[in-house]
Design a protein around this motif. Structure first.
Motif, mmCIF file in Angstrom:
data_model
loop_
_atom_site.group_PDB
_atom_site.id
_atom_site.type_symbol
_atom_site.label_atom_id
_atom_site.label_comp_id
_atom_site.label_asym_id
_atom_site.label_seq_id
_atom_site.Cartn_x
_atom_site.Cartn_y
_atom_site.Cartn_z
ATOM 1 N N ARG A 203 1.356 8.496 -11.631
ATOM 2 C CA ARG A 203 0.885 7.792 -12.834
ATOM 3 C C ARG A 203 -0.540 8.197 -13.187
ATOM 4 O O ARG A 203 -0.865 8.437 -14.356
ATOM 5 C CB ARG A 203 0.956 6.277 -12.608
ATOM 6 N N TRP A 204 -1.405 8.271 -12.195
ATOM 7 C CA TRP A 204 -2.810 8.563 -12.460
ATOM 8 C C TRP A 204 -3.035 10.035 -12.802
ATOM 9 O O TRP A 204 -3.987 10.371 -13.489
ATOM 10 C CB TRP A 204 -3.659 8.138 -11.268
ATOM 11 N N ARG A 205 -2.161 10.912 -12.299
ATOM 12 C CA ARG A 205 -2.304 12.324 -12.661
ATOM 13 C C ARG A 205 -2.077 12.504 -14.160
ATOM 14 O O ARG A 205 -2.758 13.290 -14.823
ATOM 15 C CB ARG A 205 -1.321 13.171 -11.850
ATOM 16 N N THR A 206 -1.144 11.739 -14.710
ATOM 17 C CA THR A 206 -0.889 11.786 -16.147
ATOM 18 C C THR A 206 -2.088 11.246 -16.920
ATOM 19 O O THR A 206 -2.471 11.765 -17.971
ATOM 20 C CB THR A 206 0.364 10.956 -16.489
ATOM 21 N N PHE B 11 0.826 -1.200 0.000
ATOM 22 C CA PHE B 11 0.000 0.000 0.000
ATOM 23 C C PHE B 11 0.866 1.258 0.000
ATOM 24 O O PHE B 11 0.564 2.228 -0.701
ATOM 25 C CB PHE B 11 -0.919 0.014 1.233
ATOM 26 N N VAL B 12 1.924 1.254 0.794
ATOM 27 C CA VAL B 12 2.823 2.410 0.853
ATOM 28 C C VAL B 12 3.463 2.651 -0.510
ATOM 29 O O VAL B 12 3.529 3.789 -1.000
ATOM 30 C CB VAL B 12 3.899 2.213 1.931
ATOM 31 N N GLU B 13 3.932 1.576 -1.149
ATOM 32 C CA GLU B 13 4.556 1.713 -2.469
ATOM 33 C C GLU B 13 3.547 2.205 -3.503
ATOM 34 O O GLU B 13 3.872 3.039 -4.355
ATOM 35 C CB GLU B 13 5.158 0.377 -2.893
ATOM 36 N N GLU B 14 2.320 1.689 -3.425
ATOM 37 C CA GLU B 14 1.281 2.122 -4.363
ATOM 38 C C GLU B 14 0.971 3.607 -4.176
ATOM 39 O O GLU B 14 0.815 4.339 -5.147
ATOM 40 C CB GLU B 14 0.002 1.297 -4.145
ATOM 41 N N GLU B 15 0.880 4.030 -2.925
ATOM 42 C CA GLU B 15 0.571 5.435 -2.659
ATOM 43 C C GLU B 15 1.627 6.350 -3.240
ATOM 44 O O GLU B 15 1.325 7.432 -3.755
ATOM 45 C CB GLU B 15 0.445 5.653 -1.152
ATOM 46 N N GLN B 16 2.865 5.913 -3.205
ATOM 47 C CA GLN B 16 3.963 6.732 -3.724
ATOM 48 C C GLN B 16 3.982 6.793 -5.245
ATOM 49 O O GLN B 16 4.440 7.765 -5.824
ATOM 50 C CB GLN B 16 5.291 6.177 -3.208
ATOM 51 N N SER B 17 3.476 5.737 -5.884
ATOM 52 C CA SER B 17 3.568 5.673 -7.351
ATOM 53 C C SER B 17 2.277 6.019 -8.079
ATOM 54 O O SER B 17 2.314 6.554 -9.189
ATOM 55 C CB SER B 17 4.022 4.278 -7.785
ATOM 56 N N ILE B 18 1.136 5.756 -7.452
ATOM 57 C CA ILE B 18 -0.138 5.947 -8.149
ATOM 58 C C ILE B 18 -0.399 7.410 -8.486
ATOM 59 O O ILE B 18 -0.831 7.736 -9.597
ATOM 60 C CB ILE B 18 -1.306 5.372 -7.320
#
Length: 396
Positions: A114-117, A104-111
């Motif tokens: 990526r999703w803003r793009t 979850f921590v890794e996803e929060e840092q990467s999502i």
């Protein structure tokens, strides 16, 4: 220490670790089902239901006394399981939730980046309102939120609240309370899996050690790449470093491939050689496996061990398919002996067999056909249809 595993022994090891060497008719209660899923590590979920959905087929192929309501209770009432990602959407023991916190921590840092793009700069504008709505009113489906100007569509057309729901689910704030017509119903994680916040936290070193050790226990033997791919929580590089740091706890196992090619070196936990003396012979009956069965999830591994090349052809244009849209592998004893294309026709109340293929070198004997007919009858009952119907040309 290095040991050589012949191909038949390697197959039996993997079948045993995959839960396919147990007596398939032994009574299975709810506690036994939870123990089975914990032993497997997870059960993959998929939306296609030509006969039954993947998770139902995976569990039924291991125990024909399994009943779907047991799984529903464990997921929706007991908080003993949760749904999240491994290599794909999966049902996972709640006891493992604390390890997923690292994901979850890794996803929060990467999502967010990526999703803003993908969704645009203001894509998180409805996050706070969506979470507040669930906190106050309870479980929701994405369709409960109405957004003008939005039509239904795939992941590329998520409305703002659907984006928020998926973000909070992928980062652990929300969990899947249940599914309705396979649509996710989201709620606060502490309501769905109430015990997760009582579990002790795990540091990074403990997380990596569990990921690699738990994967190796369930695979029996594996390369560092296969270890990483099992839960897909750590990278191959991290798994390689773990192997190097734990050499004193590991045994090198050289695996003989089914096609007689060069043996392949793998790793096993140090007590592995002692387990070989107690290996069970897998049941002789013929069983239908889900295309997403743990035995086949790693296609390359399955091909090396069983000399069985399998690909799902859902996205292959029909004229180019070698077999069919959704073809089920056939397991007999310790061999993958064929594949079958079939569908539950719920309007007619029948299980329709479209086509059967036996692997090269497998004889179509009367006994083998009897075992197949018996298995198809079991599946028809499980799927809630009546007789098995062989369509014209189905037998090849």
């Amino acid at each position: 220490m290095t040991i050589l595993l012949t191909n038949p022994v390697a197959r039996r090891v993997f079948l045993d670790r995959s839960g396919l060497s147990d007596p398939p008719g032994r009574a299975l209660d709810k506690a036994g089902l939870l123990a089975l899923i914990t032993r497997l590590g997870f059960v993959q979920v998929d939306s296609i239901a030509t006969v039954e959905r993947a998770h139902q087929m995976i569990l039924f192929s291991r125990n024909q006394t399994y009943r779907p309501d047991q799984l529903r209770q464990l997921l929706e009432e007991d908080g003993a399981l949760f749904e999240h990602w491994t290599h794909d959407a999966s049902i996972i023991p709640a006891a493992f939730f604390r390890y997923w916190k690292h994901r979850f921590v890794e996803e929060e840092q990467s999502i967010l980046a990526r999703w803003r793009t993908w969704q645009g700069e203001a894509f998180e504008a409805s996050f706070a309102d969506t979470l507040a709505h669930i906190t106050a009113k309870g479980p929701v489906l994405a369709r409960d939120f109405k957004h003008e100007g939005r039509t239904s569509g795939g992941w590329w057309n998520w409305h703002p609240s659907k984006t928020a729901l998926e973000y909070f689910w992928r980062t652990g704030r929300l969990a899947i309370a249940r599914r309705e017509a396979f649509q996710k119903v989201y709620d606060l994680t502490e309501r769905v899996v109430p015990d997760v916040h009582r579990l002790p936290e795990v540091d990074r070193e403990g997380f990596v050690d569990w990921c690699c050790r738990a994967a190796l226990e369930r695979l029996g033997f594996a390369t560092h790449g296969e270890i990483a791919a099992f839960f897909k929580l750590v990278s191959p590089e991290t798994a390689r470093d773990w192997v190097q740091a734990h050499q004193d706890e590991l045994t090198t196992v050289v695996i003989e491939p089914a096609d007689g090619s060069r043996p392949r070196a793998s790793h096993a936990l140090s007590g592995f050689p002692e387990t070989l003396a107690t290996l069970k012979e897998p049941p002789a009956r013929l069983r239908v496996l889900s295309p997403f069965d743990p035995l086949l999830r790693d296609r390359a591994r399955a091909e090396r061990l069983f000399n069985f090349s399998y690909r799902i052809e859902i996205f292959v244009p029909e004229p180019k398919r070698e077999y069919g849209y959704y073809v089920f592998p056939l397991l007999e004893g310790d061999r993958l002996v064929g594949r079958i294309d079939m569908k539950a026709n719920r309007k007619k109340g029948t299980l329709e067999v479209k086509r059967l293929w036996w692997e090269k070198g497998v004889r179509t004997s009367a006994g083998r056909m009897e075992r197949l007919e018996a298995e198809l009858a079991r599946i028809a009952r499980f799927a809630g249809v009546g007789e098995v119907v062989w369509l014209e040309g189905a037998r090849g």
